[in-house]
Scaffold this motif. Structure first.
Motif, PDB file in Angstrom:
ATOM      1  N   LYS A  26      30.083  18.844  58.714  1.00 37.26           N
ATOM      2  CA  LYS A  26      30.975  19.496  57.754  1.00 37.26           C
ATOM      3  C   LYS A  26      32.191  20.090  58.470  1.00 37.26           C
ATOM      4  CE  LYS A  26      31.202  22.796  53.934  1.00 37.26           C
ATOM      5  NZ  LYS A  26      32.537  23.259  54.311  1.00 37.26           N
ATOM      6  N   VAL A  27      31.964  20.675  59.638  1.00 36.41           N
ATOM      7  CA  VAL A  27      33.075  21.247  60.411  1.00 36.41           C
ATOM      8  C   VAL A  27      34.082  20.156  60.781  1.00 36.41           C
ATOM      9  CG1 VAL A  27      33.708  22.276  62.640  1.00 36.41           C
ATOM     10  CG2 VAL A  27      31.804  23.227  61.314  1.00 36.41           C
ATOM     11  N   VAL A  28      33.566  19.012  61.273  1.00 35.21           N
ATOM     12  CA  VAL A  28      34.455  17.899  61.640  1.00 35.21           C
ATOM     13  C   VAL A  28      35.236  17.417  60.415  1.00 35.21           C
ATOM     14  CG1 VAL A  28      34.555  15.520  62.505  1.00 35.21           C
ATOM     15  CG2 VAL A  28      32.983  17.153  63.546  1.00 35.21           C
ATOM     16  N   SER A  29      34.550  17.285  59.277  1.00 35.69           N
ATOM     17  CA  SER A  29      35.207  16.854  58.031  1.00 35.69           C
ATOM     18  C   SER A  29      36.289  17.841  57.611  1.00 35.69           C
ATOM     19  CB  SER A  29      34.158  16.706  56.924  1.00 35.69           C
ATOM     20  OG  SER A  29      34.776  16.381  55.693  1.00 35.69           O
ATOM     21  N   ASP A  30      35.962  19.136  57.660  1.00 35.94           N
ATOM     22  CA  ASP A  30      36.925  20.176  57.261  1.00 35.94           C
ATOM     23  C   ASP A  30      38.167  20.156  58.147  1.00 35.94           C
ATOM     24  OD1 ASP A  30      35.212  20.992  55.289  1.00 35.94           O
ATOM     25  OD2 ASP A  30      34.475  22.770  56.352  1.00 35.94           O
ATOM     26  N   GLU A  31      37.958  20.020  59.457  1.00 41.14           N
ATOM     27  CA  GLU A  31      39.100  20.067  60.380  1.00 41.14           C
ATOM     28  C   GLU A  31      39.958  18.807  60.289  1.00 41.14           C
ATOM     29  OE1 GLU A  31      40.115  22.677  61.726  1.00 41.14           O
ATOM     30  OE2 GLU A  31      38.347  23.857  61.237  1.00 41.14           O
ATOM     31  N   LEU A  32      39.329  17.645  60.064  1.00 40.96           N
ATOM     32  CA  LEU A  32      40.111  16.423  59.833  1.00 40.96           C
ATOM     33  C   LEU A  32      40.989  16.597  58.591  1.00 40.96           C
ATOM     34  CD1 LEU A  32      37.530  13.531  60.465  1.00 40.96           C
ATOM     35  CD2 LEU A  32      39.638  13.914  61.740  1.00 40.96           C
ATOM     36  N   THR A  33      40.401  17.170  57.544  1.00 38.64           N
ATOM     37  CA  THR A  33      41.138  17.406  56.302  1.00 38.64           C
ATOM     38  C   THR A  33      42.306  18.346  56.538  1.00 38.64           C
ATOM     39  OG1 THR A  33      39.106  17.114  55.011  1.00 38.64           O
ATOM     40  CG2 THR A  33      40.926  18.231  53.925  1.00 38.64           C
ATOM     41  N   THR A  34      42.067  19.434  57.281  1.00 39.13           N
ATOM     42  CA  THR A  34      43.121  20.422  57.559  1.00 39.13           C
ATOM     43  C   THR A  34      44.286  19.796  58.324  1.00 39.13           C
ATOM     44  OG1 THR A  34      41.487  22.203  57.608  1.00 39.13           O
ATOM     45  CG2 THR A  34      43.618  22.656  58.652  1.00 39.13           C
ATOM     46  N   VAL A  35      43.958  18.978  59.329  1.00 38.24           N
ATOM     47  CA  VAL A  35      44.994  18.322  60.137  1.00 38.24           C
ATOM     48  C   VAL A  35      45.867  17.425  59.263  1.00 38.24           C
ATOM     49  CG1 VAL A  35      45.354  16.518  61.873  1.00 38.24           C
ATOM     50  CG2 VAL A  35      43.887  18.447  62.382  1.00 38.24           C
ATOM     51  N   MET A  36      45.243  16.764  58.276  1.00 42.84           N
ATOM     52  CA  MET A  36      45.998  15.836  57.425  1.00 42.84           C
ATOM     53  C   MET A  36      46.652  16.513  56.218  1.00 42.84           C
ATOM     54  SD  MET A  36      43.755  12.312  57.482  1.00 42.84           S
ATOM     55  CE  MET A  36      42.191  13.022  57.004  1.00 42.84           C
ATOM     56  N   GLY A  37      46.381  17.817  56.026  1.00 34.35           N
ATOM     57  CA  GLY A  37      47.133  18.504  54.976  1.00 34.35           C
ATOM     58  C   GLY A  37      46.350  19.178  53.883  1.00 34.35           C
ATOM     59  N   SER A  38      45.038  19.344  54.028  1.00 37.52           N
ATOM     60  CA  SER A  38      44.181  20.099  53.103  1.00 37.52           C
ATOM     61  C   SER A  38      44.011  19.478  51.724  1.00 37.52           C
ATOM     62  CB  SER A  38      44.678  21.547  52.964  1.00 37.52           C
ATOM     63  OG  SER A  38      44.575  22.187  54.216  1.00 37.52           O
TER      64      SER A  38
END
Length: 459
Positions: free
Chosen positions: A76-88
């Motif tokens: 979940k952490v990896v998924s959340d941070e990938l999402t944040t990097v690409m713009g939330s």
């Protein structure tokens, strides 16, 4: 898109998923693999470093180490941070202003700007119900204006004529005035590209921007250029007040580094992804959904939206009524189903959005292509109307004739008819037992695979 990155990350994720507890050593080893996977996907180094650092801080903290299922928590952490990097979250176009809302597209030559203008015009017309006009200010590339005129006709939007001898700024101003007179909701302006970033190009695009003050200034970039996409986007964002980015040719990009880099490097949101040459091949960019696809979790939401938008609801309703009345499912119905699947991007496009497909071996994935589906449609088209309505008529000689007419072998015709009989059998059970009949059949099939053996019997 993201095939190589998804495979690497999915392997790491699956190894963590069953762990009862994680140690700092486990996490360090996993993050090393994630880092290598990102670099191999051509993600810009500063982005990789920032992403790994953010995941590491959360992974060795309360979020993961104290979790009851740390493997799942780290995923979940990896998924959340990938999402944040690409713009939330998805960022829509800001068109809430006095018409016409002017949208300016900029980018290098060959990025696909002119095609993207037509795709965007179609999307705004069909999904947002906007009245759209397009104009080309590319007075340098031969046939650029004519190309946009043709595309505008295909997607059914207004085209403002221009000429290679005119000044780009004068063209843009005249187009704005025409759009205002014709009460157009959105004016999309196509601009000239160059083979590389140069001062003359930037000066012209700045002058255009100043003359028409667009509400949206979108940078169009070829995703297959990888890290160069991020560097070029940075150069344009320094010169222009960009409001967003459109990534093109994502269907040919197996690495996906640009999508992870552009947002971070420019600070501007990715608003759309272009995947294919057809004018309907433009989709809003959803970072959270893409992060799930990268981690092999699929993108069911986008799949549902695509089905709702592209499936012919009238045909689906008629087929449902036909089956429930006990009428036979015939080869015309099968052909309709195959064509509708093709409209949704074919088998490969559907598989890309289904959970767990990233874990399939390459030998299986390579067999999933739309050639087989197109062959099946060709075989059905080679039959007479009577044969399609009454497949029982297809004896040996008729099958040989159909094979010759469709350029296939009798074995291909036999295989199609076998698949048809399986579909027809399923539809027949649905008509006899209603929805419960179909559910019983599906339950039996799943039970045979060991997937639903523990469920109670259906009443």
């Amino acid at each position: 898109m993201f095939e190589s990155l998804s495979q690497r990350l999915s392997t790491t994720v699956n190894r963590l998923r069953g762990r009862g507890r994680l140690t700092e050593e486990n996490i360090r080893e996993s993050l090393r693999e994630v880092r290598i996977a990102l670099l191999e996907a051509d993600v810009a180094l500063p982005v990789v470093q920032a992403l790994i650092q953010r995941i590491k801080v959360r992974a060795v903290g309360q979020d993961v180490m104290k979790s009851l299922s740390p493997g799942q928590a780290l995923i979940k952490v990896v998924s959340d941070e990938l999402t944040t990097v690409m713009g939330s979250a998805n960022t829509e176009l800001n068109l809430a202003q006095q018409p016409p809302a002017v949208v300016l597209l900029a980018g290098l030559q060959g990025a696909g700007k002119t095609t993207t203008v037509a795709k965007l015009a179609r999307l705004l017309t069909e999904r947002k119900k906007k009245k759209v006009m397009v104009v080309s200010c590319d007075v340098y590339r031969p046939a650029a204006i004519e190309q946009l005129r043709t595309l505008a006709g295909q997607v059914g939007v207004s085209f403002f004529p221009s000429d290679a001898g005119q000044d780009p700024v004068a063209i843009a101003k005249a187009a704005v005035a025409a759009a205002r007179r014709e009460v157009v909701d959105v004016l999309i302006v196509d601009t000239a590209g160059r083979l590389h970033v140069d001062e003359a190009m930037m000066a012209e695009i700045k002058a255009l921007h100043a003359a028409i003050t667009p509400v949206e200034t979108l940078f169009v970039v070829d995703s297959m250029t990888g890290q160069d996409a991020a560097n070029t986007a940075k150069a344009f964002s320094d010169a222009l007040p960009l409001t967003g980015v459109i990534l093109t040719k994502t269907d040919g990009d197996a690495r996906g580094g640009a999508a992870l880099s552009v947002r971070y490097v420019t600070g501007r949101p990715i608003k759309f992804l272009g995947a294919g040459e057809k004018t309907d091949a433009l989709e809003p960019f959803h970072p959270d959904r893409l992060a799930q696809r990268i981690l092999g979790m699929g993108d069911v939401l986008s799949l549902v939206e695509e089905v709702e938008r592209k499936v012919d609801q009238d045909k689906a309703q008629k087929l449902a009524q036909k089956v429930m009345k006990g009428k036979r499912f015939d080869l015309n119905d099968m052909k309709d189903q195959l064509e509708q699947m093709g409209n949704m991007g074919g088998l490969a496009g559907l598989m890309d959005k289904l959970p767990g497909m990233g874990n399939l071996p390459d030998s299986v994935k390579s067999k999933v292509n739309d050639g087989e589906m197109n062959r099946m449609i060709a075989i059905i088209c080679s039959m007479t109307k009577k044969e399609r309505r009454h497949p029982d008529l297809l004896n040996g000689s008729r099958r040989a004739r159909v094979a010759r007419g469709s350029g296939t072998q009798p074995a291909d015709v036999n295989r199609l008819l076998k698949q048809y009989m399986q579909m027809e059998k399923m539809m027949s059970k649905l008509s006899k037992g209603g929805s419960k009949g179909l559910m019983r059949q599906m339950r039996g099939a799943m039970k045979g695979m060991g997937g639903m053996g523990g469920l109670p019997p259906m009443r």
